[in-house]
Design a protein around this motif. Structure first.
Motif, PDB file in Angstrom:
ATOM      1  N   ASN A 166      16.405  32.034  30.419  1.00  0.00           N
ATOM      2  CA  ASN A 166      17.297  30.772  30.674  1.00  0.00           C
ATOM      3  C   ASN A 166      18.857  31.186  30.159  1.00  0.00           C
ATOM      4  O   ASN A 166      19.175  30.649  29.088  1.00  0.00           O
ATOM      5  N   LEU A 169      21.310  28.861  28.744  1.00  0.00           N
ATOM      6  CA  LEU A 169      21.262  27.975  27.412  1.00  0.00           C
ATOM      7  C   LEU A 169      22.035  28.483  26.222  1.00  0.00           C
ATOM      8  O   LEU A 169      22.035  29.824  26.437  1.00  0.00           O
ATOM      9  N   SER A 170      22.539  27.789  25.417  1.00  0.00           N
ATOM     10  CA  SER A 170      23.238  28.217  24.192  1.00  0.00           C
ATOM     11  C   SER A 170      22.173  28.989  23.185  1.00  0.00           C
ATOM     12  O   SER A 170      21.000  28.837  23.288  1.00  0.00           O
ATOM     13  N   GLU A 173      20.252  26.250  21.567  1.00  0.00           N
ATOM     14  CA  GLU A 173      19.105  25.559  22.811  1.00  0.00           C
ATOM     15  C   GLU A 173      17.850  26.287  22.894  1.00  0.00           C
ATOM     16  O   GLU A 173      16.769  25.902  22.918  1.00  0.00           O
ATOM     17  N   ALA A 174      18.045  27.638  22.916  1.00  0.00           N
ATOM     18  CA  ALA A 174      17.054  28.660  22.979  1.00  0.00           C
ATOM     19  C   ALA A 174      16.019  28.562  21.845  1.00  0.00           C
ATOM     20  O   ALA A 174      15.084  28.588  21.899  1.00  0.00           O
ATOM     21  N   LYS A 177      14.228  24.990  21.966  1.00  0.00           N
ATOM     22  CA  LYS A 177      13.261  25.194  22.897  1.00  0.00           C
ATOM     23  C   LYS A 177      12.066  25.928  22.498  1.00  0.00           C
ATOM     24  O   LYS A 177      10.725  25.888  22.697  1.00  0.00           O
TER      25      LYS A 177
END
Length: 232
Positions: A166, A169-170, A173-174, A177
């Motif tokens: 992904n 994504l920042s 955010e990774a 997640k």
């Protein structure tokens, strides 16, 4: 109970993940081992520089009897910190490249040595920031004693795989997640790690020679673990 993880409602055993890993690396050992050697060489070089710089400064200050605290102490560790910063800058995108390579391998795609540059061209900044965040949050959790830090480190183990899959994504955010995906599965990954203990012993007794096979095998299996959770 903990020998399995879910994949689309089906049970995937550790044994299956490992067998799949073995089959994936069979015809790619030379390429994967080069990636492994490059990563080890980079880490070893910068860690070696850190030790040398630190010791040289200690020798300088002690030989001149000019050591004063905290000024010389601060300079000593400041100088020793430079290789660590360089390691973060140059090794982080390599981690991305290696994760990307194993993701491609897990999808049955052909891999090559040119893929070592993926992290440097596609995610240099994000990979550095991701490693910084992992280090900071793991350290903060470790302040609550060692065990919480270790447990939390497992929450972040999938971060680079997620960033590869992904790229929009920042880094944060990774990380979040990965934390979400690993809920209820940290023990599964811990047991999977422990299941390789005899392979690590083999590396030791062969003075590292066995890592030609073992390192790619473990990395491929861990990637399959991620793919299984992703498809859950």
């Amino acid at each position: 109970m903990y020998s399995n993880i879910l994949k689309g409602g089906k049970i995937v055993s550790r044994k299956k993940l490992k067998l799949l890993g073995k089959s994936q690396i069979r015809n790619n050992l030379s390429t994967l081992f080069v990636f492994y050697i490059l990563s080890i060489a980079m880490r070893g070089t910068f860690i070696g520089f850190r030790v040398v710089f630190s010791n040289l400064w200690m020798w300088k200050t002690n030989s001149n009897y000019l050591y004063s605290f905290p000024s010389d102490f601060t300079i000593q560790y400041g100088v020793a910190l430079i290789p660590s910063i360089l390691l973060l800058i140059f090794y982080s995108p390599m981690q991305f490249s290696i994760s990307n390579t194993y993701i491609e391998l897990s999808k049955g795609k052909k891999i090559n040595l040119n893929m070592i540059g993926t992290g440097y061209t596609q995610a240099w900044g994000k990979s550095i920031l991701l490693n910084i965040l992992i280090g900071v949050f793991t350290f903060l959790w470790s302040l609550l004693f060692i065990i919480p830090g270790i447990i939390k480190s497992y929450s972040y183990r999938l971060s680079f795989f997620i960033l590869v899959d992904n790229p929009e994504l920042s880094a944060n955010e990774a990380l979040r997640k990965s934390n979400k995906m690993m809920k209820g599965h940290k023990w599964d990954l811990f047991v999977l790690d422990i299941s390789f203990i005899w392979w690590y012993i083999l590396i030791i007794i062969t003075f590292g020679i066995a890592s030609v096979y073992v390192a790619p095998y473990i990395n491929a299996t861990m990637t399959n673990f991620y793919q299984s959770l992703k498809n859950d």
